[in-house]
Design a protein around this motif. Structure first.
Motif, PDB file in Angstrom:
ATOM      1  N   ALA A  36      35.640  42.334  56.676  1.00 25.41           N
ATOM      2  CA  ALA A  36      36.606  43.120  55.994  1.00 25.41           C
ATOM      3  C   ALA A  36      38.091  42.337  56.175  1.00 25.41           C
ATOM      4  O   ALA A  36      39.243  42.774  56.508  1.00 25.41           O
ATOM      5  N   ILE A  37      38.152  40.976  55.502  1.00 23.29           N
ATOM      6  CA  ILE A  37      39.296  40.226  55.452  1.00 23.29           C
ATOM      7  C   ILE A  37      40.392  40.985  54.559  1.00 23.29           C
ATOM      8  O   ILE A  37      41.627  41.010  55.087  1.00 23.29           O
ATOM      9  N   LYS A  38      40.129  41.557  53.504  1.00 23.95           N
ATOM     10  CA  LYS A  38      41.123  41.856  52.524  1.00 23.95           C
ATOM     11  C   LYS A  38      42.064  42.978  53.069  1.00 23.95           C
ATOM     12  O   LYS A  38      43.288  42.995  53.189  1.00 23.95           O
ATOM     13  N   PRO A  39      41.525  44.098  53.761  1.00 24.89           N
ATOM     14  CA  PRO A  39      42.485  45.078  54.317  1.00 24.89           C
ATOM     15  C   PRO A  39      43.202  44.613  55.547  1.00 24.89           C
ATOM     16  O   PRO A  39      44.503  44.983  55.734  1.00 24.89           O
ATOM     17  N   ALA A  40      42.504  43.772  56.216  1.00 25.20           N
ATOM     18  CA  ALA A  40      43.499  43.121  57.467  1.00 25.20           C
ATOM     19  C   ALA A  40      44.515  42.301  56.991  1.00 25.20           C
ATOM     20  O   ALA A  40      45.528  42.480  57.479  1.00 25.20           O
ATOM     21  N   ALA A  41      44.246  41.291  56.078  1.00 23.28           N
ATOM     22  CA  ALA A  41      45.247  40.397  55.779  1.00 23.28           C
ATOM     23  C   ALA A  41      46.380  41.091  55.003  1.00 23.28           C
ATOM     24  O   ALA A  41      47.427  40.923  54.873  1.00 23.28           O
ATOM     25  N   THR A  42      45.811  42.149  53.982  1.00 21.70           N
ATOM     26  CA  THR A  42      46.984  42.933  53.320  1.00 21.70           C
ATOM     27  C   THR A  42      47.997  43.746  54.103  1.00 21.70           C
ATOM     28  O   THR A  42      49.085  43.995  53.901  1.00 21.70           O
ATOM     29  N   HIS A  43      47.499  44.223  55.334  1.00 24.52           N
ATOM     30  CA  HIS A  43      48.332  45.136  56.067  1.00 24.52           C
ATOM     31  C   HIS A  43      49.000  44.249  57.460  1.00 24.52           C
ATOM     32  O   HIS A  43      50.002  44.917  58.128  1.00 24.52           O
ATOM     33  N   SER A  44      48.572  43.164  57.242  1.00 26.46           N
ATOM     34  CA  SER A  44      48.950  42.465  58.785  1.00 26.46           C
ATOM     35  C   SER A  44      50.383  42.049  58.642  1.00 26.46           C
ATOM     36  O   SER A  44      51.160  41.669  57.571  1.00 26.46           O
ATOM     37  N   LYS A  45      51.394  42.496  59.555  1.00 25.18           N
ATOM     38  CA  LYS A  45      52.769  42.165  59.764  1.00 25.18           C
ATOM     39  C   LYS A  45      53.251  40.928  60.237  1.00 25.18           C
ATOM     40  O   LYS A  45      53.755  39.932  59.964  1.00 25.18           O
TER      41      LYS A  45
END
Length: 258
Positions: A99-108
């Motif tokens: 699940a790269i997308k949710p991690a990359a999208t929400h990473s600060k």
């Protein structure tokens, strides 16, 4: 639309039960048949051709059991074989991938960690997905040795702790704020992982998303079961003890060579 045939689920071993549990929780009326190909675990070190052959064998077993839909509950099998399976068999397939997308999208911190098998990290599908998030630094780590320890019931062993510490420490030092578990076996390691990583690092696995996608495909294309309280079936081609224990001995596990 009514369709009372079972949902088939397969994995290289017991790890896909983390996916099965989410499907069973969301869709309790659906009969499920779970196939643990533990004899051939782990898939992560095998060639693409071997993974396709094993995935085809598992698919044919489940089709023989009259399954209406097949969930490939294995990241390595999904990333290496699902295109071939969809081309070869006339049944809907649902796969899982990190699940790269949710991690990359929400990473600060714009830095995320991926713990996965070599087969997943080397796959074209993984690289195509990762390339979409070129602004995010992705720390990739192959989980060498984790699946065999899980398959042999050594989740809480000192060997497991040592391996996890060696894999996660560089990610912590790189300032990740999301850790993506890229193997369906790895959710069983979450309690161990939480002892090692800081509490501000979020852990993501794919189980809930796969269950929702399964529900969508049933509603839109396949049909849903109207028969309640049907016992799930579990098959293993290796010692069924570990699979029974991971299921808390609630269900019978059938040992069968396939």
């Amino acid at each position: 639309m009514e369709n009372n045939k079972p949902i088939g689920i397969f994995d290289s071993g017991i790890g896909g039960t983390s996916i099965w549990a989410e499907i069973h929780r969301l869709l309790p009326n659906e009969k499920t048949i779970y196939l643990a190909d533990s004899k051939n675990a782990p898939y992560g070190q095998k060639s693409k051709e071997e993974i396709i052959a094993l995935s085809s064998k598992n698919t044919e077993f489940l089709l023989h059991m009259d399954c209406k839909l097949i969930v490939v509950a294995c990241n390595t099998a999904t990333t290496n074989a699902i295109q071939e399976l969809r081309a070869k068999y006339n049944v809907p397939f649902i796969g899982i991938e990190p699940a790269i997308k949710p991690a990359a999208t929400h990473s600060k911190t714009q830095t995320i960690g991926i713990l996965a098998t070599q087969g997943t990290l080397n796959s074209d599908l993984f690289h195509k997905t990762a390339e979409k998030f070129h602004d995010t630094k992705i720390i990739e780590q192959v989980g060498h040795g984790l699946v065999p320890l899980i398959e042999s019931g050594q989740i809480n062993s000192p060997e497991m702790t040592n391996l996890l510490q060696s894999y996660l420490t560089p990610m912590i030092e790189a300032n990740i704020d999301y850790l993506v578990l890229g193997c369906s076996h790895y959710p069983y390691l979450i309690p161990q992982i939480k002892k090692i990583i800081p509490s501000q690092i979020h852990i993501i696995d794919s189980g809930e998303a796969v269950a929702r996608q399964t529900q969508n495909i049933l509603n839109e294309k396949v049909g849903v079961s109207t028969i309640k309280n049907r016992e799930p079936l579990f098959y293993s081609n290796s010692d069924p003890k570990v699979l029974s224990e991971i299921l808390k001995n609630k269900y019978k596990v059938i040992e069968k060579d396939f």
